[in-house]
Design an enzyme around this catalytic site. Structure first.
Site, PDB file in Angstrom:
ATOM      1  CB  SER A  84      -4.745   1.560   5.610  1.00  0.00           C
ATOM      2  OG  SER A  84      -5.048   0.465   6.459  1.00  0.00           O
ATOM      3  N   GLY A  85      -5.796  -0.905   3.333  1.00  0.00           N
ATOM      4  CA  GLY A  85      -6.928  -1.764   2.968  1.00  0.00           C
ATOM      5  C   GLY A  85      -7.843  -2.040   4.141  1.00  0.00           C
ATOM      6  CB  SER A  86      -7.186  -3.622   7.376  1.00  0.00           C
ATOM      7  OG  SER A  86      -6.139  -2.833   7.928  1.00  0.00           O
ATOM      8  N   GLY A  87      -7.823  -0.407   6.988  1.00  0.00           N
ATOM      9  CA  GLY A  87      -8.144   0.794   7.756  1.00  0.00           C
ATOM     10  C   GLY A  87      -7.669   0.714   9.187  1.00  0.00           C
ATOM     11  CB  SER A 128      -0.910   0.019   1.233  1.00  0.00           C
ATOM     12  OG  SER A 128      -1.888  -0.995   1.135  1.00  0.00           O
ATOM     13  CD  GLU A 137      -1.372  -5.047  -1.770  1.00  0.00           C
ATOM     14  OE1 GLU A 137      -1.359  -5.430  -0.583  1.00  0.00           O
ATOM     15  OE2 GLU A 137      -0.932  -5.740  -2.710  1.00  0.00           O
ATOM     16  CB  THR A 140      -2.019  -0.482   8.673  1.00  0.00           C
ATOM     17  OG1 THR A 140      -2.843  -0.901   7.577  1.00  0.00           O
ATOM     18  CG2 THR A 140      -0.646  -1.093   8.545  1.00  0.00           C
TER      19      THR A 140
END
Lengths: 203, 203, 203, 203
Positions: free
Chosen positions: C95-98, C56, C170, C100
């Site tokens: 951030s994919g998960s929000g 990311s 990503e 990190t």
């Protein structure tokens, strides 16, 4: 009495002696006119770009970070948001030999664009020195060669194993560039507290 | 006779004096037992991971590059192909204050994983020192405080303007780590010619 | 007829199908109001700072490079000459998960300083989303869960092995951010030829 | 009814359409034999070194990170602890034009050392392609030139403003390399859970 336990640290001390001696010698040998021209090149530059290969590149980055703390518009060649170099910019190269291939190429390109070039090196006679507007030679005492060739070579071997590869150049360049920062602080009227404010908080 | 033209270089020399003095003092103060434990931690590690913020991070990278030249399996935290840390690995942290937030967090994570932690710092009493298996305090002479408080503070101010922010710690850490490399060369029986072969040719 | 020799490429094609399908779905799901707010945040920012961990972070850097080509004052968190964030600046987090950890910490610090935060994520409900002024959710079709739980899980396993870990996020983030660049080109009246001039020549 | 407020997002959608179309075309055009040779080169390599300039370099790093997750011994050219390339190693170059100067130089050096070279490019005929053992051409549909030259040029101009500079190549390279990762997972018998364990926890 039991002998000291664990690994030896003798060479740690020998190496520290060599390094401190070298730095003292490098201070003695520093050419004032060269330092002045280097400082002037930094002050006159529209923007400053720093480059170097390997550990010399890390030394360049440490210098660039301090220039940023002083408020200079400064970039590291190869980092993500570094823009294109233009006429009026200064490119600072760090190269002990003055002939690191990739740095020579970049220096040539910078000159073609019309940028100025400033070099920190250990070799006054070199391709990079030849194309630079300001050359700062940082160099301390090589092992003084005595009459006995064999002994001199042996000493030099020992000396190198205490500071392998470009170690002495890299450390000297880092120290001398930090000393230039002290002068630039005075010349730009910067205070440590201001530098601290510019220091990255996100990292 | 006309006076010398151009910018002053007085502070370049004052700064170089301060730095060389500090390094000599740091050598004098170096704790041999600490250096030994630090070397042993490096030699015993399955793999070595180096980390630091800002210029301390650059010093760490300069050290990591030399460890690579010596053939150690070494990584820089945050670089692209650095794998996950595991039990048996050693994480080397560089932090002058011993309390750089991001480095403390990473140190805690490393410990939880079961890795060992080695710290290069200027502060023996600090969060990072408390959680480390090996602590190498690198520190030279602070301005000796005399009876006159005003004078001491003034001297200290001058001193700081010659070596702003973490300059003295960063330079001392770099020099001491290079001295450890000299010892590791001997301990691992490495020659400079072998190190040169491991030196990156693509860069 | 002899069979094709060498390794199979079946999964190369299956993976490409999955990715292109996902991107098409992500386009369909893109929230126009979110995209607008994200663009406005970029246009209103005094300076832009981009950050992300792992791949990311690389996506963030690719975006930052294009913003630089467009003439935006933009920095990557953690690079050498990145200055301190201030009130009025925009920090863009990927951030994919929000959630990190390191990015959440940096986001919190940025907010405390008074900077604005813009997030590219796959999770609308997350710590980073909660503290952000602009949230751009980029997300395509998860494997549609059918009535048969076993089959659904099996399909999902296959699906993941075609695009492991954060791959889909990503790639989607990179594509959507490049689409925002196209809009920013129009909004700022930039031409490709101007962007080319800003493109680094030294690298 | 009031009209929608704020900046337009029309080009966001047009750009997304262009990109997804291009990726679908790139999938259609992918040469299976080339993909196979590229995979075999990766599997046969003693160690893998990845390099690219600008955004292509970032794409290379994203690929290198996944190779590390799969357990390959992989390095990024130019990073701190990247060792010297040797005979038996594979150097992977990412270059849209196949003639990026610095990458051509590095490719030449790699070949002289006796390393193999694998190239991801958009140009089959190029200096880098000429010196590579495996060439993977990733390329989608250029705007199909119709009978009307003026219209074709105009469309192409529009097209470029939706995906400026190397955008389409970079995105296609990233997607295709991620599809190769899916195949490598199967070929090496890797599971996502194992990849997750190798994922850096310190970053």
């Amino acid at each position: 009495m039991s002998p000291p336990r664990g690994v030896s640290t003798r060479r740690v001390h020998d190496s520290l002696d060599s390094i401190v001696d070298h730095l003292r010698g490098a201070h003695r040998d520093l050419d004032d006119a060269q330092a002045r021209r280097f400082l002037e090149a930094l002050l006159e530059a529209k923007r400053i770009f720093v480059m170097g290969a390997g550990r010399s590149g890390l030394v360049g980055r440490a210098f660039a970070m301090r220039l940023m703390h002083l408020g200079f518009p400064v970039y590291v060649v190869g980092e993500t948001t570094t823009p294109s170099v233009r006429r009026g910019d200064l490119v600072v190269a760090i190269s002990g030999s003055g002939k690191t291939l990739s740095i020579v190429e970049l220096g040539r390109t910078a000159r073609e664009i019309g940028a100025r070039l400033a070099l920190v090196t250990a070799q006054r006679q070199s391709p990079l020195a030849d194309m630079s507007h300001a050359v700062l030679v940082v160099k301390g005492p090589p092992a003084s060669t005595g009459p006995n060739d064999y002994l001199a070579r042996r000493m030099r071997g020992e000396y190198k194993s205490l500071t392998p590869l470009g170690t002495l150049f890299e450390l000297t360049a880092m120290v001398v560039l930090d000393a230039l920062i002290a002068q630039l602080m005075a010349l730009t009227g910067s205070r440590e507290s201001q530098m601290k404010k510019r220091h990255a908080v996100l990292e």
